[in-house]
Write a protein that holds these residues in place. Sequence first.
Motif, PDB file in Angstrom:
ATOM      1  N   LYS A 268       4.348  10.828  -0.554  1.00 32.94           N
ATOM      2  CA  LYS A 268       4.940  11.968  -1.245  1.00 32.94           C
ATOM      3  C   LYS A 268       3.868  12.706  -2.042  1.00 32.94           C
ATOM      4  O   LYS A 268       2.768  12.188  -2.283  1.00 32.94           O
ATOM      5  CB  LYS A 268       6.065  11.513  -2.173  1.00 32.94           C
ATOM      6  N   GLU A 269       4.181  13.896  -2.437  1.00 36.34           N
ATOM      7  CA  GLU A 269       3.241  14.730  -3.196  1.00 36.34           C
ATOM      8  C   GLU A 269       2.854  14.043  -4.500  1.00 36.34           C
ATOM      9  O   GLU A 269       3.697  13.454  -5.186  1.00 36.34           O
ATOM     10  CB  GLU A 269       3.890  16.085  -3.488  1.00 36.34           C
ATOM     11  N   GLY A 270       1.546  14.074  -4.809  1.00 38.16           N
ATOM     12  CA  GLY A 270       1.058  13.493  -6.054  1.00 38.16           C
ATOM     13  C   GLY A 270       0.619  12.050  -5.953  1.00 38.16           C
ATOM     14  O   GLY A 270       0.089  11.497  -6.916  1.00 38.16           O
ATOM     15  N   VAL A 271       0.827  11.427  -4.788  1.00 40.31           N
ATOM     16  CA  VAL A 271       0.454  10.026  -4.581  1.00 40.31           C
ATOM     17  C   VAL A 271      -0.905   9.962  -3.889  1.00 40.31           C
ATOM     18  O   VAL A 271      -1.222  10.799  -3.035  1.00 40.31           O
ATOM     19  CB  VAL A 271       1.529   9.322  -3.720  1.00 40.31           C
ATOM     20  N   ALA A 272      -1.727   8.987  -4.228  1.00 33.40           N
ATOM     21  CA  ALA A 272      -3.035   8.828  -3.588  1.00 33.40           C
ATOM     22  C   ALA A 272      -2.864   8.262  -2.183  1.00 33.40           C
ATOM     23  O   ALA A 272      -2.006   7.407  -1.941  1.00 33.40           O
ATOM     24  CB  ALA A 272      -3.923   7.907  -4.409  1.00 33.40           C
ATOM     25  N   ALA A 273      -3.695   8.732  -1.256  1.00 30.10           N
ATOM     26  CA  ALA A 273      -3.627   8.256   0.131  1.00 30.10           C
ATOM     27  C   ALA A 273      -3.784   6.738   0.196  1.00 30.10           C
ATOM     28  O   ALA A 273      -3.086   6.066   0.958  1.00 30.10           O
ATOM     29  CB  ALA A 273      -4.708   8.944   0.966  1.00 30.10           C
ATOM     30  N   GLU A 274      -4.676   6.186  -0.609  1.00 34.27           N
ATOM     31  CA  GLU A 274      -4.927   4.750  -0.551  1.00 34.27           C
ATOM     32  C   GLU A 274      -3.714   3.934  -0.979  1.00 34.27           C
ATOM     33  O   GLU A 274      -3.504   2.812  -0.507  1.00 34.27           O
ATOM     34  CB  GLU A 274      -6.131   4.384  -1.415  1.00 34.27           C
ATOM     35  N   SER A 275      -2.887   4.482  -1.848  1.00 32.10           N
ATOM     36  CA  SER A 275      -1.714   3.736  -2.304  1.00 32.10           C
ATOM     37  C   SER A 275      -0.653   3.644  -1.214  1.00 32.10           C
ATOM     38  O   SER A 275       0.095   2.659  -1.152  1.00 32.10           O
ATOM     39  CB  SER A 275      -1.135   4.366  -3.575  1.00 32.10           C
ATOM     40  N   VAL A 276      -0.577   4.666  -0.357  1.00 31.75           N
ATOM     41  CA  VAL A 276       0.367   4.613   0.763  1.00 31.75           C
ATOM     42  C   VAL A 276      -0.071   3.533   1.743  1.00 31.75           C
ATOM     43  O   VAL A 276       0.746   2.751   2.241  1.00 31.75           O
ATOM     44  CB  VAL A 276       0.463   5.985   1.460  1.00 31.75           C
ATOM     45  N   ASP A 277      -1.381   3.487   2.018  1.00 29.58           N
ATOM     46  CA  ASP A 277      -1.919   2.426   2.874  1.00 29.58           C
ATOM     47  C   ASP A 277      -1.573   1.056   2.308  1.00 29.58           C
ATOM     48  O   ASP A 277      -1.146   0.156   3.028  1.00 29.58           O
ATOM     49  CB  ASP A 277      -3.433   2.598   2.990  1.00 29.58           C
ATOM     50  N   LYS A 278      -1.730   0.902   1.010  1.00 32.14           N
ATOM     51  CA  LYS A 278      -1.502  -0.407   0.377  1.00 32.14           C
ATOM     52  C   LYS A 278      -0.048  -0.847   0.495  1.00 32.14           C
ATOM     53  O   LYS A 278       0.236  -2.035   0.742  1.00 32.14           O
ATOM     54  CB  LYS A 278      -1.918  -0.362  -1.093  1.00 32.14           C
ATOM     55  N   VAL A 279       0.879   0.092   0.334  1.00 31.52           N
ATOM     56  CA  VAL A 279       2.296  -0.257   0.405  1.00 31.52           C
ATOM     57  C   VAL A 279       2.625  -0.859   1.771  1.00 31.52           C
ATOM     58  O   VAL A 279       3.266  -1.912   1.865  1.00 31.52           O
ATOM     59  CB  VAL A 279       3.171   0.990   0.135  1.00 31.52           C
ATOM     60  N   SER A 280       2.179  -0.194   2.842  1.00 29.27           N
ATOM     61  CA  SER A 280       2.438  -0.716   4.188  1.00 29.27           C
ATOM     62  C   SER A 280       1.667  -2.002   4.448  1.00 29.27           C
ATOM     63  O   SER A 280       2.202  -2.973   5.008  1.00 29.27           O
ATOM     64  CB  SER A 280       2.038   0.320   5.248  1.00 29.27           C
ATOM     65  N   ARG A 281       0.417  -2.011   4.031  1.00 28.68           N
ATOM     66  CA  ARG A 281      -0.438  -3.170   4.297  1.00 28.68           C
ATOM     67  C   ARG A 281       0.098  -4.418   3.600  1.00 28.68           C
ATOM     68  O   ARG A 281       0.028  -5.528   4.142  1.00 28.68           O
ATOM     69  CB  ARG A 281      -1.870  -2.862   3.856  1.00 28.68           C
ATOM     70  N   ASP A 282       0.644  -4.239   2.406  1.00 32.26           N
ATOM     71  CA  ASP A 282       1.175  -5.386   1.672  1.00 32.26           C
ATOM     72  C   ASP A 282       2.363  -6.013   2.384  1.00 32.26           C
ATOM     73  O   ASP A 282       2.567  -7.239   2.314  1.00 32.26           O
ATOM     74  CB  ASP A 282       1.569  -4.968   0.253  1.00 32.26           C
ATOM     75  N   VAL A 283       3.164  -5.199   3.068  1.00 33.99           N
ATOM     76  CA  VAL A 283       4.291  -5.758   3.819  1.00 33.99           C
ATOM     77  C   VAL A 283       3.781  -6.733   4.876  1.00 33.99           C
ATOM     78  O   VAL A 283       4.293  -7.849   5.030  1.00 33.99           O
ATOM     79  CB  VAL A 283       5.117  -4.635   4.482  1.00 33.99           C
ATOM     80  N   GLY A 313      -7.472   2.501   2.575  1.00 36.05           N
ATOM     81  CA  GLY A 313      -7.997   1.987   1.326  1.00 36.05           C
ATOM     82  C   GLY A 313      -9.276   2.696   0.948  1.00 36.05           C
ATOM     83  O   GLY A 313     -10.115   2.971   1.794  1.00 36.05           O
ATOM     84  N   GLY A 314      -9.420   3.017  -0.329  1.00 37.01           N
ATOM     85  CA  GLY A 314     -10.623   3.685  -0.813  1.00 37.01           C
ATOM     86  C   GLY A 314     -10.545   5.197  -0.798  1.00 37.01           C
ATOM     87  O   GLY A 314     -11.428   5.868  -1.358  1.00 37.01           O
ATOM     88  N   ASN A 315      -9.502   5.768  -0.198  1.00 34.54           N
ATOM     89  CA  ASN A 315      -9.362   7.222  -0.203  1.00 34.54           C
ATOM     90  C   ASN A 315      -8.452   7.618  -1.364  1.00 34.54           C
ATOM     91  O   ASN A 315      -7.230   7.452  -1.306  1.00 34.54           O
ATOM     92  CB  ASN A 315      -8.780   7.727   1.114  1.00 34.54           C
ATOM     93  N   GLU A 316      -9.064   8.155  -2.412  1.00 36.44           N
ATOM     94  CA  GLU A 316      -8.329   8.503  -3.622  1.00 36.44           C
ATOM     95  C   GLU A 316      -7.716   9.898  -3.558  1.00 36.44           C
ATOM     96  O   GLU A 316      -7.105  10.365  -4.529  1.00 36.44           O
ATOM     97  CB  GLU A 316      -9.249   8.401  -4.835  1.00 36.44           C
ATOM     98  N   ARG A 317      -7.860  10.578  -2.433  1.00 39.49           N
ATOM     99  CA  ARG A 317      -7.327  11.930  -2.299  1.00 39.49           C
ATOM    100  C   ARG A 317      -5.822  11.948  -2.584  1.00 39.49           C
ATOM    101  O   ARG A 317      -5.060  11.134  -2.062  1.00 39.49           O
ATOM    102  CB  ARG A 317      -7.585  12.460  -0.880  1.00 39.49           C
ATOM    103  N   ILE A 318      -5.413  12.871  -3.428  1.00 37.29           N
ATOM    104  CA  ILE A 318      -4.005  13.006  -3.783  1.00 37.29           C
ATOM    105  C   ILE A 318      -3.301  13.833  -2.715  1.00 37.29           C
ATOM    106  O   ILE A 318      -3.780  14.901  -2.326  1.00 37.29           O
ATOM    107  CB  ILE A 318      -3.851  13.666  -5.170  1.00 37.29           C
TER     108      ILE A 318
END
Length: 365
Positions: A268-283, A313-318
């Motif tokens: 979603k808007e305002g979220v870092a790309a790396e955090s989206v990766d982490k959510v899926s990867r953690d599953v 991971g490592g991509n902090e782009r919002i």
Amino acid sequence: MFNRKYIDKLTTEMEKREVDAMIITPSTDLEFLMGFSPHMDERFQGLFYLKDRRYFYIVPKLNEEEIGKAIGKDAAIYAWDDGEGYLGQVKKAFEDFDLMHKKIAVNGSTRAISMLDIQGIVEVNFINGNEILEEIRIIKDEEETEYLRKAAKLADEVYEDIVKFIRPGIQEKDIKDKIEELFMEKGGDGLSFNPIIASGPNSSKPHYNEYARYIQEKDVIILDFGCTYKGLCSDMSRTVFVGGISDEERKVYEIIYQANKAGEKAAKEGVAAESVDKVSRDVIKNAGYGEYFLNRLGHGIGYSVHEAPDIKGGNERILEKGMAFSIEPGIYMPGKFGMRIEDIVCITENGSEVLNKASKEIIIV
């Protein structure tokens, strides 16, 4: 000749980064800026665009006519033949346009050996310009987003048809050829990449592309394909099962399905790309299969099937409204099987829109 919106963005980015000129060789970069890209071979050619909006083109004589038509009769064209080579024309153009000792960005399709040869005759500072070109098209407007939707819809329709075609005894190549045929029938401009048809033990190789194996009972098959529609790409993956599914396969598929849904919900808007990766990867990691998730969660898509932003991971782009990218978690276990589920999502003001609507339920053919 030029796409005015993008050439204005390119000029702004070049000024911001204090880049004097940009070399854009045949590629999707050239096509979306100029509306045309010639066949690319070993002969050097490319558009040179300067931050003061002047430009010229260096071209082999065998492509001179088509480039002249595409770039306009008033543009400076430096043509060379195979006997003389291109370096003399490069040096003349650099002198004519005062590019000696300047900072020049190059796009991703420019061959390194060409740049080394040019540096041997002129003094310039070449830099990686890929990020500049990615930046100017990372946000899709409404028209481009609609073309992405259409391309995704075509991929969905092809999936519905191709699962009816798959059966034991046919070859991976037969499935590939049928996918291409279906896209042409449904109105796609062409393939966005060569489809991946990875069956049985080949499914553990994420980018397998031999098309040699014959489909057998109890196979797991990864289908990964897409098309272009008015220059914009689609890319989707589904995993199907031939004649049945084992308990282990069902378990792994459900993990990937949950990782896919989690990633799409997190985008979603305002979220870092790396955090989206982490959510899926953690599953996948929490289920005990983390070592078998080998790739980034996703890649940007647009005029190229792979562009910015990378969901890794490592991509902090919002993430911003108008960005489009894949969500494609997978598990790949060598010697056993692999699975992947991939959708394209687009960031909206209300979260994200999943462009692919094809079923992600287990399908046994």
